[in-house]
Design an enzyme around this catalytic site. Structure first.
Site, PDB file in Angstrom:
ATOM      1  N   ARG A 108       0.876  -1.167   0.000  1.00  0.00           N
ATOM      2  CA  ARG A 108       0.000   0.000   0.000  1.00  0.00           C
ATOM      3  C   ARG A 108       0.913   1.217   0.000  1.00  0.00           C
ATOM      4  NH1 ARG A 108      -0.889   4.613   3.614  1.00  0.00           N
ATOM      5  NH2 ARG A 108      -3.088   5.134   3.607  1.00  0.00           N
ATOM      6  N   ASP A 121       1.696   4.919   0.443  1.00  0.00           N
ATOM      7  CA  ASP A 121       1.117   6.025   1.207  1.00  0.00           C
ATOM      8  C   ASP A 121       1.116   7.324   0.405  1.00  0.00           C
ATOM      9  OD1 ASP A 121       0.290   7.288   3.821  1.00  0.00           O
ATOM     10  OD2 ASP A 121       2.175   8.346   3.492  1.00  0.00           O
ATOM     11  N   GLU A 153      -2.687   4.918  -2.166  1.00  0.00           N
ATOM     12  CA  GLU A 153      -3.547   5.845  -1.433  1.00  0.00           C
ATOM     13  C   GLU A 153      -3.394   7.205  -2.091  1.00  0.00           C
ATOM     14  OE1 GLU A 153      -4.173   8.391   2.613  1.00  0.00           O
ATOM     15  OE2 GLU A 153      -2.216   7.579   2.078  1.00  0.00           O
ATOM     16  N   ASP A 161     -11.530   7.789  -1.116  1.00  0.00           N
ATOM     17  CA  ASP A 161     -11.919   8.590   0.044  1.00  0.00           C
ATOM     18  C   ASP A 161     -13.361   9.064  -0.065  1.00  0.00           C
ATOM     19  OD1 ASP A 161      -9.513   8.349   1.339  1.00  0.00           O
ATOM     20  OD2 ASP A 161      -8.754  10.315   0.749  1.00  0.00           O
ATOM     21  N   ASP A 162     -13.851   9.234  -1.301  1.00  0.00           N
ATOM     22  CA  ASP A 162     -15.209   9.747  -1.485  1.00  0.00           C
ATOM     23  C   ASP A 162     -16.249   8.842  -0.839  1.00  0.00           C
ATOM     24  OD1 ASP A 162     -14.069  11.778  -2.901  1.00  0.00           O
ATOM     25  OD2 ASP A 162     -15.207  11.463  -4.745  1.00  0.00           O
ATOM     26  N   HIS A 219      -6.994   4.346   9.828  1.00  0.00           N
ATOM     27  CA  HIS A 219      -6.117   4.996  10.807  1.00  0.00           C
ATOM     28  C   HIS A 219      -6.108   6.516  10.644  1.00  0.00           C
ATOM     29  CE1 HIS A 219      -3.221   5.047   7.428  1.00  0.00           C
ATOM     30  NE2 HIS A 219      -2.675   6.068   8.072  1.00  0.00           N
TER      31      HIS A 219
END
Length: 606
Positions: free
Chosen positions: A257, A259, A296, A321-322, A389
């Protein structure tokens, strides 16, 4: 490995250090006996030496230009922390037992994000192994571990890592991490590692002393940007690519993943992530199962996941994120900060159907147009969640969703996440409604840096109009407060919520219409005034009809699609501590039903 300390066996070791602007480099071997060895530089700026009598565990440092003594920026283990000497690691010494492992396809993934230091009271890789059976019993297929690269002290989220190749010593070091991945594979779990290629941690990272790892062309929220397109950037790019392949090769990770890739700046003709994607494709050609890259990003840019053949970056998936923001605002009513762009059922319907709400749409928060149309990509390329997180820990008091909404609303959040055609991600503890906060914590040794973190956190919360003082990130109690309380799973209502999550996962795994990848077979209806949302999905002769009531009053649903339906989930049922169901067990097309407040009902075709 072409960089770092590569153990060759027989107490022989290759040392390779990138330092294009250095005039002199000496390897100082500290154990088992002190030695000094000058290194020779090649035409690409790498200093190299092959030495004998270097057993695994040998401590060493580099003396630069006859002056500064520094740890290896490519160190694979820092047993004494970020300021101590580096240690040679023999990766061939670990006895792997995952030869039969063949991975988990992304479209079948249910990801569980966890932080090693707060996942268990012990906060180690070994302790995490003892909880893997709990995750497989829940139905989790993959765990995503927050960054474990060496950071200062004992406590950190991991995004302050100073040595991208070194495994945190207080967690259990290289062998501890390998044991966790090995155990996970034996338990049937894939393992994804969160890696950070947009910045280095502020304490203990001495990369500036070795070469131009940073550029002043760009600025990130954490300081100067990593140099991916300026002078000497070839060495930095190689550093990152080698790091990514290192985790997949030496630690058997199933994926990475990446960042905050929106803070990875590269104006060159070939973006560093495109190059990384190409190198991963080469790696996968000879691997026994495919590895994945998950980005991300808050850019809503579909080019991130478009194939390289279509001029995309070639990432296998990216976060949406939406979806989180649409769901969160409906459940909490919060509208501060970036949440001001969300708050309607129609937006959640759009996120469900299209993955992105903002598709070159005007964003009031950003005060500009934002996003792109991703409807040509399948839902299985988008990771969605109702908390993670960042969304929890970046609140001033670290409140989880369980501290912000009712028990009934938690069930809505769970259903929206796990019955969605995207890749669901759960944040550790949400499956039983953990109600302790997840706070931001550090253990920097530099007092000025600690104070800078405190002041910086205060400024961040001003954007969300939060009042008061954040908990002290440097206090050991902050980590302790953030640690999961596993015993809560055994008592109500936590136990009921855990069973609810298990039931949702069972439905997801049983009915292909839930995780089906064809957007053309997803139909939504919504009402912003009455706060209801319906979803009709079909796949392989299977179908579902979902009805969400986000309001505090009963609603009348629109007519059911033209099929015969059987109810397989009703969050208002007494077994889920609901107020009592009003929706019938069976239903025919065109019939309308009454749904209690804060309730989700799932029908499947008979």
């Amino acid at each position: 490995m072409t960089i770092g300390a590569t153990y060759l066996g027989g107490d022989r070791c290759d040392f390779s250090l990138w330092g294009p602007t250095l005039n002199q480099v000496t390897l100082e071997v500290l154990t088992p006996e002190k030695q000094s060895h000058p290194l020779q530089q090649d035409n690409w700026g790498y200093w190299r030496a092959r030495l004998n009598n270097i057993p695994p565990g040998t401590r060493y440092q580099y003396r630069l230009n006859g002056d500064r003594l520094r740890p290896d920026p490519m160190a694979q283990f820092q047993p004494e922390g970020v300021h101590g000497p580096s240690a040679v690691v023999d990766h061939g010494a670990f006895s792997w037992q995952d030869e039969a492992w063949r991975g988990i396809p992304l479209e079948e993934s249910i990801i569980y994000e966890l932080h090693i230091g707060s996942f268990t009271p012990a906060g180690t890789f070994e302790a995490a192994i003892s909880r893997l059976t709990d995750l497989t019993a829940l139905g989790i297929t993959s765990i995503e571990i927050m960054p474990v690269s060496q950071f200062p002290g004992q406590r950190n989220w991991g995004y302050d890592g100073a040595y991208p190749f070194a495994v945190q010593n207080s967690y259990g070091g290289p062998d501890g991490l390998k044991a966790l991945v090995n155990a996970a594979h034996q338990a049937g779990l894939a393992v994804i590692l969160d890696v950070v290629y947009n910045h280095f941690g502020p304490e203990g990272n001495y990369s500036r002393d070795f070469g131009p790892y940073f550029t002043d062309k760009y600025q990130t929220p954490w300081g100067g940007a990593i140099n991916f397109d300026d002078a000497h950037s070839h060495g930095v790019r190689q550093f990152v690519i080698e790091n990514a392949l290192y985790w997949l090769r030496e630690y058997h990770f199933d994926g990475l993943r990446l960042d905050a890739i929106h803070a990875i700046y590269d104006g060159g003709a070939k973006h560093i992530l495109a190059e990384l994607s190409d190198r991963l494709a080469e790696f996968n050609q000879t691997a026994t199962y495919p590895r994945y890259l998950i980005a991300e990003s808050d850019l809503n840019d579909v080019r991130i996941i478009r194939p390289r053949s279509d001029d995309g970056l070639g990432m296998d998936a990216q976060w949406s994120d939406d979806f989180h923001h649409s769901l969160h605002t409906l459940l909490t009513g919060e509208q501060q900060g970036y949440y001001e762009d969300f708050g309607s059922c129609e937006q959640l319907a759009t996120a469900w159907r299209d993955s992105f709400v903002y598709q070159w749409t005007y964003s009031p928060h950003r005060k500009r147009f934002h996003g792109s149309d991703a409807r040509d990509r399948p839902p299985s390329q988008f990771v969605i969640c109702n908390q993670n997180h960042d969304q929890v820990g970046n609140r001033m008091l670290g409140e989880r969703l369980s501290q912000l909404v009712s028990f009934d609303a938690l069930k809505l959040a769970a259903a929206a996440t796990l019955l969605n055609p995207g890749i669901p991600l759960l944040f550790m503890g949400e499956e039983y409604g953990e109600d302790s906060p997840f706070l931001y914590f550090i253990d920097h040794q530099d007092a000025d840096l600690v104070e800078a973190v405190r002041q910086g956190r205060k400024r961040e919360f001003e954007a969300f109009h939060a009042s008061g003082t954040p908990p002290d990130a440097a206090s050991p109690d902050t980590l302790k407060t953030s640690t999961l309380n596993w015993e809560k799973r055994e008592s109500d209502p936590h136990q009921v919520l855990l069973k609810f999550y298990k039931h949702l996962i069972e439905r997801r795994n049983t009915n292909p219409a839930i995780r089906g990848g064809d957007r053309q077979n997803i139909e939504t209806q919504s009402n912003n005034d009455s706060l209801w949302l319906t979803i009709h999905q079909c796949q392989a002769n299977q179908a579902i009809w979902l009805i969400f009531n986000f309001s505090q009053t009963p609603i009348q649903s629109p007519p059911a699609p033209n099929q015969t339906w059987t109810k397989t989930l009703d969050s208002s049922d007494s077994i889920w501590q609901g107020s009592g169901p009003t929706a019938p067990q069976t239903l025919k097309g065109s019939e309308s039903i009454t749904i209690p407040p804060l309730t989700v009902v799932l029908y499947e075709n008979s």
